[in-house]
Design a protein around this motif. Sequence first.
Motif, PDB file in Angstrom:
ATOM      1  N   VAL A  38       0.824  -1.205   0.000  1.00 34.81           N
ATOM      2  CA  VAL A  38       0.000   0.000   0.000  1.00 34.81           C
ATOM      3  C   VAL A  38       0.861   1.259   0.000  1.00 34.81           C
ATOM      4  O   VAL A  38       0.594   2.219  -0.718  1.00 34.81           O
ATOM      5  N   GLN A  76       3.078   1.178  -5.601  1.00 35.04           N
ATOM      6  CA  GLN A  76       3.329   2.325  -6.473  1.00 35.04           C
ATOM      7  C   GLN A  76       4.450   2.021  -7.463  1.00 35.04           C
ATOM      8  O   GLN A  76       4.406   2.449  -8.622  1.00 35.04           O
ATOM      9  N   ILE A 127      -3.117   2.648  -9.654  1.00 31.87           N
ATOM     10  CA  ILE A 127      -3.455   2.708  -8.230  1.00 31.87           C
ATOM     11  C   ILE A 127      -4.938   2.961  -8.043  1.00 31.87           C
ATOM     12  O   ILE A 127      -5.598   2.355  -7.186  1.00 31.87           O
ATOM     13  N   LEU A 170      -6.271  -0.585  -6.089  1.00 32.00           N
ATOM     14  CA  LEU A 170      -6.454  -0.474  -4.640  1.00 32.00           C
ATOM     15  C   LEU A 170      -7.916  -0.379  -4.227  1.00 32.00           C
ATOM     16  O   LEU A 170      -8.342  -1.090  -3.310  1.00 32.00           O
ATOM     17  N   SER A 197      -9.666  -3.399  -2.202  1.00 30.97           N
ATOM     18  CA  SER A 197     -10.047  -3.130  -0.820  1.00 30.97           C
ATOM     19  C   SER A 197     -11.470  -3.575  -0.496  1.00 30.97           C
ATOM     20  O   SER A 197     -11.848  -3.618   0.680  1.00 30.97           O
ATOM     21  N   PHE A 215      -4.714   8.102   4.374  1.00 31.41           N
ATOM     22  CA  PHE A 215      -4.521   7.495   3.068  1.00 31.41           C
ATOM     23  C   PHE A 215      -4.656   8.495   1.933  1.00 31.41           C
ATOM     24  O   PHE A 215      -4.149   8.240   0.830  1.00 31.41           O
ATOM     25  N   THR A 271      -0.813   9.215   2.031  1.00 28.95           N
ATOM     26  CA  THR A 271       0.149   8.132   1.819  1.00 28.95           C
ATOM     27  C   THR A 271      -0.066   7.400   0.505  1.00 28.95           C
ATOM     28  O   THR A 271       0.894   6.884  -0.070  1.00 28.95           O
ATOM     29  N   THR A 272      -1.281   7.348  -0.005  1.00 29.46           N
ATOM     30  CA  THR A 272      -1.522   6.702  -1.294  1.00 29.46           C
ATOM     31  C   THR A 272      -0.760   7.389  -2.416  1.00 29.46           C
ATOM     32  O   THR A 272      -0.342   6.754  -3.384  1.00 29.46           O
ATOM     33  N   GLN A 300      -9.521   3.166   2.479  1.00 27.15           N
ATOM     34  CA  GLN A 300      -8.515   2.749   1.513  1.00 27.15           C
ATOM     35  C   GLN A 300      -9.115   2.608   0.113  1.00 27.15           C
ATOM     36  O   GLN A 300      -8.402   2.751  -0.887  1.00 27.15           O
ATOM     37  N   PRO A 347      -7.990   6.567  -3.007  1.00 25.94           N
ATOM     38  CA  PRO A 347      -7.375   6.721  -4.338  1.00 25.94           C
ATOM     39  C   PRO A 347      -8.234   7.517  -5.319  1.00 25.94           C
ATOM     40  O   PRO A 347      -7.740   8.415  -6.000  1.00 25.94           O
TER      41      PRO A 347
END
Length: 420
Positions: A42, A47, A62, A66, A70, A249, A252-253, A376, A380
């Motif tokens: 993740v 990535q 992504i 993702l 999820s 997220f 961080t995504t 999550q 994205p």
Amino acid sequence: MSTRLPAHPFTTATPTQNVSAWYLTALGLAQFGIYVAILSPVFVSMQLKAQALNPADPASVIGVALPLGSLGAIIGNPLFGALSDRTRTRWGRRRPWLLGGILVLLGGLAMVAFSPNVGTLTVAWLICQLGSNAAFSAMMASWADNVPELQRGRAASVIGFAQNVAILAGTYAAVLLVQNLPLLFILPGVLGVLCVVVYMFVTPDRLPEARPKPFSWRTILRTFWTNPIKHPDYGMAWWSRFLITLATFLFTTFRLFYMEDHIGLTTARATSAIALGVLLYTIALLVGTVFSGWASDRLQRRKVFVAGSTVLFGVGLVVLVFANDIAHFYAAEVVMGFAYGIYVAVDSALVVDVLPEPDKPGKDLGVMNIANSLPQSIAPGLGALLLGVGAGDNYEVLLWVAGIVALVGAAVVLPIRSVR
């Protein structure tokens, strides 16, 4: 093998006997193992895989893989948690799901590593999410089974710290194995299996005296719902976790892309900078974790720690808006790490404190984990939409929205009444 594994009947729905330091260590290992396997992709390696499959537009990979993958977490965690509540075996009710889940996760990671296209990658990631959530739901129910109220802050600290050490380990693995994607995905999965097996041998897996109600599809459907009107404190705790997870997220995504596009680093330099940033984040998290879980147990207060740390985390996200070099990025990582250390040290204890049915924690903790997994899926797509505002690559809008989401997450903790 099974004769060596302890399993005894419950005498009470609420654990009262203190757990040992060895149990807490094994609990931390299990959390580390599951998270190093599922979160390494993740935060970094997925990535890199996206860039390998579609160098021109990795964010689109992504944005597909993702969120769809999820769905396995959204469905799997409450379902497997409820099924583990109902399970009766000579191994106990949690161990079969722990072992089965972590092995499925390892197989899914191998599929991810060798996926030749986005479609295969998405299916493989779905398998990973189903496996990890089977193991994770059983582990969380197991610690609720075994840890008494006055040790929950310390146990939550162990879980939170292990989770973030796992992220750190996965990040540094990406630096070392950036040229070997198959090993980058599979090695954390193997480590996860080993850590979960250690926990299986250490933890008591008690079977409740009451037999479960006969199986029905209606019962299974109920595993995805806990009435927030009937249990408002549980509902507020759910929304608090959902919002801070979404805020996390949203950044961080897209963190690798942020370092490349906003800070202006090459992929190799960005990966290295993220690794150091996560190291600083984890050190700050350790500082926050060490005192907050203990202090929460001693003061018998949860809300001030959860709400205050969530506000501070939002501040760290806003700092990133104004970052124009690596030094500012590192400063924000320290702020967010310290804040999140306090949060994870206490939030899990708060959640267990407000469970509607303490004798069946798997089901309600599974519903609670939707607040971890659903963001999550949303982050994205929502993040890509926010980045596209204006001329594109609008990280300022992305981070401001993430910071505001975190502040709202802090506010919804305050109405909880059953926990101080």
